[in-house]
Design an enzyme around this catalytic site. Structure first.
Site, short mmCIF file in Angstrom:
data_model
loop_
_atom_site.label_atom_id
_atom_site.label_comp_id
_atom_site.label_asym_id
_atom_site.label_seq_id
_atom_site.Cartn_x
_atom_site.Cartn_y
_atom_site.Cartn_z
N HIS A 74 -4.23 -9.54 -7.44
CA HIS A 74 -5.70 -9.50 -7.52
C HIS A 74 -6.21 -8.08 -7.59
CE1 HIS A 74 -5.30 -8.64 -3.27
NE2 HIS A 74 -6.59 -8.33 -3.23
N LYS A 79 1.79 -3.08 -3.84
CA LYS A 79 2.24 -2.04 -2.92
C LYS A 79 3.01 -2.63 -1.76
CE LYS A 79 1.96 2.33 -1.75
NZ LYS A 79 3.40 2.24 -1.50
N LYS A 103 -2.68 -7.10 4.66
CA LYS A 103 -2.79 -5.78 5.28
C LYS A 103 -3.68 -4.86 4.45
CE LYS A 103 1.30 -4.47 6.77
NZ LYS A 103 2.60 -3.79 6.96
N LYS A 115 6.84 -6.39 -1.71
CA LYS A 115 7.89 -5.92 -0.80
C LYS A 115 9.21 -5.96 -1.54
CE LYS A 115 8.08 -4.69 3.57
NZ LYS A 115 6.92 -4.16 4.31
N SER A 371 -0.17 5.90 2.49
CA SER A 371 0.46 5.77 1.17
C SER A 371 -0.60 5.80 0.08
CB SER A 371 1.21 4.44 1.06
OG SER A 371 2.51 4.57 1.60
N1 GLU Z 1 6.58 -0.48 4.72
C1 GLU Z 1 5.30 -0.19 5.21
C2 GLU Z 1 4.57 -1.47 5.60
O1 GLU Z 1 5.18 -2.48 5.83
C3 GLU Z 1 4.49 0.70 4.27
C4 GLU Z 1 4.17 0.14 2.94
C5 GLU Z 1 3.55 1.13 1.98
O2 GLU Z 1 3.26 2.24 2.38
O3 GLU Z 1 3.37 0.76 0.83
O4 GLU Z 1 3.39 -1.50 5.76
#
Ligand code: GLU
Length: 479
Positions: A74, A79, A103, A115, A371
């Site tokens: 969306h 990320k 998140k 992920k 990030s």
């Molecule tokens: N691995 C981290 C998380 O679970 C960071 C992910 C990111 O920065 O894209 O939030």
């Protein structure tokens, strides 16, 4: 120890990690106004890429299993981190990708969730072998168009760090010569390779900012029978990895008392407090946190979570607090530093006990927030503060001189330095993160109050679903 417990808990429960995330989603979906089809679309993982590739390790060829899941498109790019662990499987990566969508929505980071994971134990490989595996994984992602600054941007997660992100950036740049924004294909890079200052500690610092904000709300602290503020609060942290270590460090510096720490080899507890840096030095010297002077050893690492404290920060892996141990948890505040450390059963038990659970999708969003700052830096090709630091300092000097000449008084040298200081990159990153964590906390709290509930996870989910749902509505369905 922790990894084994996680695997055991996952097997013991009758639904998977991804199904657990779906359950939490469903619980919140009823409080939103979206039609079933939109909710189903938000919940589903859009693209699941499972790959197997050969890597020569010594004189043998190993077939490596790896994943990249894009949960939601969306907003683009997608990320989310990449983890290296023997617990990696499709279900786990899907669950973690879904959590990334929610998140990002909660902290207003304009990305879809994703992920990745490679099913290896990184401890079994040399640096050279890990580089080979990482580069091969990155090239598989390039081949299928699963990586790129506008497509999907990985980051560190459990078992990976700046080193791996640097290898990924270099592989991507080599395969995409001339792509000016190539460095934005991955975040969490070393500062010397396009990383941003403050990214390493960002998740732990975000955990601290989030819990501190909760502790600053007098009304909520009263309900828990605790005093307002972070100072003097007793804290237990599970996991001394990047997230746990930095969270513990900021709690310690913020005046909290670190009474317990848990790692693979066991836990340590001292109600008078542990000196974090001394524990880290002790572990470096002896290979273990156990036998730390003045502390009691806890042979079963997970039992450390059950010790007397005000705040418990599970910052290791998923499912560590489940139906079998939740009732014995004494903390009144549980701050999820890790992704999915509580099963839905544990959630119910602890909510019934009157605890406040600060959910992962909000509390550990500091990593992805910074990030986002790194990605912006990569796209703008300039360090934060470079254009305005000196300008701010000159302006502050002028204001100060005017005030001094109007009042006839002079500030002290310390005050002068503080007032004149123009922002460095790290100052801007920290303040951007602090503002994000405080703002999102109150957004969730308001949702909680308006829904008349004490379940912060469900409130956070409704906030996230509302944002993603509005996005789908506005975009329409193509074609
Ligand atoms: N691995 C981290 C998380 O679970 C960071 C992910 C990111 O920065 O894209 O939030």
């Amino acid at each position: 120890m922790v990894e084994t417990a996680t695997a055991k808990a996952a097997k013991a429960q009758h639904y998977s990690f991804f199904q657990g995330v779906e359950r939490n989603f469903d619980k919140a979906a009823g409080f939103t106004r979206f039609e079933k089809g939109i909710l189903e679309q938000i919940k589903a993982c859009n693209s699941v890429y499972q790959m197997k590739f050969p890597v020569r390790i010594g004189d043998k060829i190993e077939v490596v299993e790896a994943y990249r899941v894009q949960h939601s498109h969306h907003k683009l790019p997608c990320k989310g981190g990449i983890r290296y662990s023997m617990d990696v499987n499709q279900d786990e990566v899907m669950a973690l990708a879904a959590l990334m969508t929610y998140k990002c929505a909660i902290v207003n980071v304009p990305f879809g969730g994703a992920k990745g994971g490679i099913r290896i134990n990184p401890k079994n490989y040399t640096t050279f072998e890990l580089e080979k595996i990482t580069r091969r994984y990155a090239s598989e992602l390039v081949k299928k168009n699963f990586i790129g600054p506008g497509i999907d941007v990985p980051a560190p997660d459990y078992g990976t760090g700046a080193r791996e992100m640097s290898w990924i950036a270099d592989t991507y740049a080599s395969l995409k010569p001339g792509e000016i924004d190539a460095l934005g294909c991955v975040t969490g890079k070393p500062v010397t390779q396009g990383g941003v200052r403050g990214r390493t500690e960002a998740t732990g610092l975000g955990v601290f900012y989030g819990v501190r904000e909760l502790c600053n709300v007098a009304e909520d602290m009263k309900r828990l029978g605790l005093s307002t503020g972070i100072e003097g609060k007793k804290v237990v942290v599970q996991g001394l990895g990047n997230v746990g270590y930095h969270a513990a460090k900021f709690f310690y510096e913020g005046g909290a008392i670190i009474v317990g720490l848990a790692e693979y080899e066991g836990g340590i507890y001292n109600e008078k407090g542990l000196d974090l840096e001394k524990v880290v030095a002790h572990r470096k010297a002896t290979g273990s946190i156990l036998d730390f002077p003045g502390a009691t050893n806890i042979a079963n690492s997970l039992e450390t979570l059950e010790q007397e404290c005000d705040i418990l920060i599970p910052a290791a892996l998923e499912n560590v607090i489940n139906a079998s141990n939740a009732a014995r948890i004494k903390a009144k505040i549980i701050g999820e530093g890790a992704n999915g450390p509580l099963t839905p059963e544990a959630d119910e038990i602890l909510l019934q006990k009157g605890a406040i659970i600060v959910p992962d999708m909000y509390l550990n969003a500091g990593g992805v927030t910074v990030s986002y700052f790194e990605w912006l830096k990569n796209l703008s090709h300039v360090r934060f503060g470079r254009m305005d630091k000196r300008f701010s300092e000159n302006q502050n000097t002028n204001i100060l001189q005017t005030v001094e000449s109007l009042t006839g008084k002079r500030v002290t040298d310390i005050e002068r330095r503080q007032i004149m200081h123009g922002p460095d990159e790290v100052d801007l990153v920290y303040s951007g993160l602090e503002d994000t964590m405080i703002g999102s906390y109150h957004e969730i709290r308001e949702a909680m109050l308006s829904l008349n509930m004490t379940d912060m996870r469900t409130a956070a989910f409704t906030v996230a679903i509302n944002k993603v749902g509005v996005s789908y509505e506005e975009l329409g369905i193509f074609p």
